[in-house]
Design a protein around this motif. Structure first.
Motif, short mmCIF file in Angstrom:
data_model
loop_
_atom_site.label_atom_id
_atom_site.label_comp_id
_atom_site.label_asym_id
_atom_site.label_seq_id
_atom_site.Cartn_x
_atom_site.Cartn_y
_atom_site.Cartn_z
N UNK A 1 0.80 -1.21 0.00
CA UNK A 1 0.00 0.00 0.00
C UNK A 1 0.83 1.25 0.00
N UNK A 2 2.17 1.11 0.08
CA UNK A 2 3.06 2.26 0.02
C UNK A 2 4.41 1.80 -0.49
N UNK A 3 5.09 2.67 -1.24
CA UNK A 3 6.43 2.38 -1.71
C UNK A 3 7.49 2.90 -0.75
N UNK A 4 7.06 3.71 0.23
CA UNK A 4 7.99 4.42 1.09
C UNK A 4 8.06 3.75 2.45
N UNK A 5 9.24 3.33 2.92
CA UNK A 5 9.34 2.74 4.25
C UNK A 5 8.86 3.71 5.32
N UNK A 6 8.22 3.16 6.36
CA UNK A 6 7.68 3.99 7.42
C UNK A 6 7.58 3.18 8.70
N UNK A 7 7.41 3.86 9.81
CA UNK A 7 7.27 3.16 11.08
C UNK A 7 5.83 2.90 11.43
N UNK A 8 4.91 3.64 10.83
CA UNK A 8 3.49 3.45 11.13
C UNK A 8 2.96 2.25 10.36
N UNK A 9 2.42 1.29 11.09
CA UNK A 9 1.80 0.14 10.40
C UNK A 9 0.48 0.56 9.78
N UNK A 10 -0.30 1.36 10.49
CA UNK A 10 -1.58 1.85 9.96
C UNK A 10 -1.35 3.19 9.27
N UNK B 1 13.61 4.08 -7.05
CA UNK B 1 14.45 4.91 -6.19
C UNK B 1 13.56 5.49 -5.11
N UNK B 2 14.07 5.54 -3.89
CA UNK B 2 13.29 5.99 -2.74
C UNK B 2 14.16 6.86 -1.85
N UNK B 3 13.55 7.91 -1.35
CA UNK B 3 14.22 8.75 -0.36
C UNK B 3 13.23 8.96 0.77
N UNK B 4 13.52 8.36 1.92
CA UNK B 4 12.62 8.48 3.06
C UNK B 4 12.75 9.79 3.79
N UNK C 1 9.18 8.33 -3.67
CA UNK C 1 9.59 7.12 -4.41
C UNK C 1 9.15 7.24 -5.86
N UNK C 2 9.96 6.70 -6.75
CA UNK C 2 9.63 6.61 -8.17
C UNK C 2 9.93 5.20 -8.64
#
Length: 934
Positions: free
Chosen positions: A44-53, A494-497, A510-511
């Motif tokens: 559901x997202x290409x960008x790493x994150x700490x929020x599961x929801x 490519x991703x930049x968090x 992200x692209x």
């Protein structure tokens, strides 16, 4: 490898979900202070994150859930999901187009509307077509013991995942790394008989080169015997409790078409010679329309669950070239052989197919004969000797690399996959079977009637007798149809968090760029096409398409409490010389007024590109009976709104239909809104609402609509169908005198749907001290609206409240839910899992086209009550490296036998087999041995 990390303050919403998802029964949700969390990429997202929801709900089924809830396959997980509100075709639906495959969908939409991924990469389409026309994924062939988790993402997701993601996305994530190894042995059986199974799987992890190299190899083998109809009380005989008396099947039938289709009993021995058929149960049966020889037990000679033998090999590998670059790869190979029998209802011979009817000179009547083949006719093994076999071979291989450069992460990969299907189908040869019965029963042609029908003097003693040994094999055999799909996919990301700072934190970006090709080739046995096979035909098709896509996502925490995420994607497909492109987008919102409360929502667009089968399916023929020739009626002065009395009001015309390379994409506007509340660290509750407006769905124009369009076009009036007047001119053929000769109805973008759904879920973990811990979870789906417009200008059908429409379109449950209660203490864990199907309309409501219908028997239309089954599992860790398990599925042996009264006494499957099954209680024992751990 460097990884993004953050050290957030304690967050009940996040910690509650992490605790519940990752707990292994003895989960503890106590406050332990600030927790350091890795950023991870969730479906559901290409960008790493700490929020599961986040702004899009994700339902996660872990490996532990699969084990403790008694799921036996990936298909089992998805078919029992609360999101699976629609009926499904498969092994339980005799003689369906893909009886050997396993499908699943969401919200009652076609399985092809769900995007299926393995490790984030698209699954191969199944070579055969669901319901004879639609591309879909066969979710069999995935080794269940190596699944790490399954992430189910409901709602339109095309802005990230492209075509097919209208209903949602399912990402099946297989394990990538293991320290040591594990051996699983599992055996099972059904308390009612049949379906015995054994599954053995072994996995081993390998680590080396100073811990820079990691590999995992898994092998799984499984064998399951089929369940036959005669092994269940509900399916072994014609319905004894229906709205009409229990009648024997018409196994030896003489039909009088000129006498209101009444039956004639022509056997002077009154069925005595065939009394041994169907294990000695054939008798003289009497119906209001006459008498015939038959058995009430013939219906049981079909499989209601496929037999299967399968093996899979899966391997994954990573190698750290240096601290900033890693090579990776994985491969999955599957070989399956699925066996099934369609039963005596599809194993017969009759004169209606070859002659239409014939004239019996002795009785002076027109007749049709029907002769069903009993196990004794077939031979020693009976129906077990003529089972159909689908042999599936598939592989998918991915190779790639990923790394970091400054604040940017990058990855590139290439995936190649191929799926081959060989269908070995039992058939009756057309000329041999007709010749056999003409020589044995009908005798020589004695002439023809004035209307062109053959005259015979049948040998009735030969008709009413078992087949001599070996005769059945003289006119039967097998066809072998070959089909395949393949795909190539090149993907770079490519991703930049931490692209830039915002008041709420780092913005992520992200692209993704993708390019690839895919193909489909369905080549039936030529004998199915040239008329060599009696009663069965097939349609061929082949084509390929190339595509490319660009996807981008931007996640912006505008405030600590407010995050906005936008994504957009552009897809272009080259199909049959045409370029079809589509841009999709979505905007998501997350608002956290307090740490424990999340309001979320998303609006976006979704689409489904024309599938290869929609574009390239071959031509098939049919007869459109009862059509109105509006043009010729108009020439006589009749208005198309009232053609009563027109001599061309009801004509029969030959029609053809096929795929269409000029189709446009199916499009959808989709939005969802919801709330997630986690008042304490060990509790979370969520509620979400979804809304779809789907347009340009693929269907065929009806012959009536095409002929009506011709009337308007020829008279210079507005044609409100999807066909242009030039299309109409090309697709309707008339002879020199204007008589209809042929119509052509290719697939077109003609249908529309509107859906609304409400989902809810909760998770709760409670530590009960020395008594262990309890874990609760539940999921709920309520379909609020489901309406379909089959053709432009038609009224919308209510697929949730119109019982006739619900049955015609494969049946739907308005409400589905599931829940579990788990308990863990020391070496013991146990889980009780419940699966719930809400009320559904009974068959009599379909029969009477409404809930106010009352049958002459006194039975009324209505709804079947809710239907709940329970699974129970107990796991005991006998040693540090040995776990023993006992699983009982459908603990109370629940059967859909309360549906019987709604079906006729001739029905051999008196329940809705698209939603329910008659398998009954299953018992499994398992031993899991771990070895080689450091």
């Amino acid at each position: 490898m460097s990884r993004h990390r953050s050290t957030p303050s304690r967050h009940p919403l996040t910690l509650a979900l992490i605790g519940t998802l990752l707990a292994s029964g003895a989960a503890h949700a106590q406050d332990t202070g600030p927790t350091q969390l890795d950023r991870v990429t969730v479906t559901g997202s290409l960008i790493p994150q700490t929020q599961i929801e986040n702004h899009t709900p994700v339902l996660t089924v872990t490996a532990e859930d699969i084990q403790t809830r008694g799921f036996t396959s990936v298909a089992d997980v998805l078919q029992q999901s609360s999101l699976s509100t629609g009926g499904l075709q498969g092994g339980q639906t005799s003689a369906s187009f893909t009886q050997g495959a396993e499908a699943a969908g969401m919200f009652g939409l076609s399985p092809g509307y769900t995007k299926y991924l393995i490790n984030g990469r698209p699954m191969l389409s199944y070579p055969a077509l669901y319901n004879g026309s639609d591309s879909f994924n066969n979710i069999s062939g995935i080794p269940i013991d190596i699944v790490e988790r399954i992430e189910i993402l409901p709602g339109g997701q095309s802005s990230l995942y492209g075509s097919d993601a209208i209903a949602g996305v399912v990402n099946i994530i297989l394990k990538e790394r293991m320290d040591g190894g594990v051996l699983n042995v599992r055996g099972g059986a059904y308390s009612e008989g049949g379906g015995n199974s054994v599954r053995v799987s072994a996995a081993r992890g390998f680590n080396g080169v100073d811990d820079r190299f990691h590999a995992l190899v898994n092998v799984q083998y499984e064998k399951t015997s089929p369940i036959w109809g005669y092994q269940r009380d509900l399916t072994k005989v014609n319905n004894p409790d229906g709205y009409s008396p229990q009648y024997v099947s018409n196994d030896f039938l003489v039909l009088l078409p000129a006498n209101s289709n009444r039956y004639a009993m022509m056997d002077p021995n009154l069925c005595a010679n065939v009394a041994g058929q169907f294990d000695g149960t054939t008798v003289l049966g009497t119906r209001p329309t006459g008498q015939a020889c038959g058995s009430v037990y013939g219906t049981g000679y079909k499989t209601i669950k496929n037999g299967k033998e399968s093996g899979q090999i899966y391997s994954s590998m990573t190698f750290d070239v240096n601290d900033n670059f890693q090579l990776f790869g994985d491969a999955l190979y599957s070989l399956e052989e699925v066996k099934y029998a369609t039963g005596s209802n599809y194993t017969w011979w009759g004169t209606s197919s070859g002659w239409g009817r014939f004239y019996d000179q002795d009785s002076g009547q027109y007749m049709n004969l029907q002769r069903v083949f009993a196990p004794e006719d077939i031979g020693a093994g009976g129906y077990r000797d003529i089972m159909n076999t689908d042999r599936n071979k598939a592989y998918q291989v991915t190779l790639g690399g990923r790394g970091t450069a400054g604040s940017w992460d990058y990855s590139a990969s290439f995936t190649r996959g191929e799926y081959k299907l060989t269908e070995r189908n039992f058939v009756r040869w057309n000329d041999p079977i007709n010749d056999y019965f003409e020589q044995r029963v009908l005798g020589p042609v004695l002439g023809t009637t004035s209307t062109g029908y053959n005259i015979y003097s049948p040998d009735w003693e030969a008709f009413y007798s078992p087949l001599p040994s070996g005769d059945f094999q003289s006119f039967t055999g097998y066809t072998y149809s070959q089909s395949r799909t393949w795909q190539n996919l090149l993907r770079a990301q490519v991703t930049n968090g931490s692209l830039f700072k915002l008041p709420g934190g780092d913005a992520g970006f992200a692209v993704v760029v993708e390019g690839g090709s895919e193909g489909w080739d369905y080549t039936p046995d030529t004998r199915l096409v040239d008329g060599s096979v009696w009663g069965t035909t097939a349609v061929s098709g082949a084509g390929h398409r190339s595509s490319y896509a660009v996807t981008s996502e931007l996640r912006m925490p505008l405030l600590e409490s407010l995050t906005v995420t936008g994504s957009g994607r552009y897809d272009a497909f080259k199909i049959g010389g045409n370029t079809i492109d589509k841009a999709t987008y979505s905007v998501g919102l997350e608002f956290r007024p307090i740490d424990s409360l999340l309001f979320r929502g998303k609006y976006g667009t979704a689409f489904r590109a024309p599938t290869l089968s929609d574009a390239f399916q071959g031509v098939s023929g049919y007869y459109a009976n009862g059509s109105t020739d509006y043009y010729r009626c108009g020439q006589l002065g009749y208005d198309p709104a009232n053609t009563t009395g027109c001599p061309y009001d009801s004509v029969s015309v030959f029609g053809t239909q096929s795929g269409n390379p000029d189709l446009e994409p199916i499009t959808a506007d989709v939005w969802n809104a919801g709330i997630v509340w986690a008042p304490i660290n060990n509790l979370s509750v969520s509620v979400d609402y979804y809304n779809w407006k789907i347009k340009n769905e693929v269907n065929t124009l009806s012959s009536d609509q095409l002929l009506l369009a011709e009337y308007y076009c020829r008279n210079g009036q507005t044609n409100n169908t999807s066909a242009s007047c030039q299309n109409v001119s090309d697709w309707i053929t008339r002879d020199a005198s204007g008589v209809l000769d042929e119509i052509y109805t290719p697939k077109m973008n003609v249908a529309s749907q509107n859906l609304q759904a409400l989902t809810a879920s909760f998770k709760y973990v409670q530590d009960i001290g020395r008594f262990g811990s309890l874990q609760f979870s539940g999921n709920y789906t309520d379909m609020l609206k489901r309406e379909l417009q089959p053709q432009p200008g038609d009224e919308y059908l209510d697929l949730l409240r119109d019982p006739y429409a619900m049955w015609v379109y494969d049946s739907y449950a308005k409400v589905r839910a599931d829940g579990s209660i788990g308990w863990a203490k020391d070496k013991w864990t146990t889980t009780l899992y419940a699966n719930y199907i809400g009320k559904t309309p009974n068959y009599m409501a379909y029969l009477g086209n409404g809930y106010d219908y009352v049958h002459s028997s006194g039975y009324k239309a209505g709804k079947w009550g809710s239907y709940t089954t329970y699974n129970l599992s107990v796991n005991y860790r006998a040693m540090d490296n040995l776990t023993l398990s006992l699983m009982v599925n459908n603990v109370f042996n629940k059967m859909p036998d309360n549906q019987r009264y709604s079906f006729a006494g001739t029905s051999g499957q008196p329940y809705n087999n698209y939603l329910y099954n008659a398998y009954g209680r299953a018992i499994y024992v398992q031993a899991k041995y771990e070895f080689g751990n450091n």
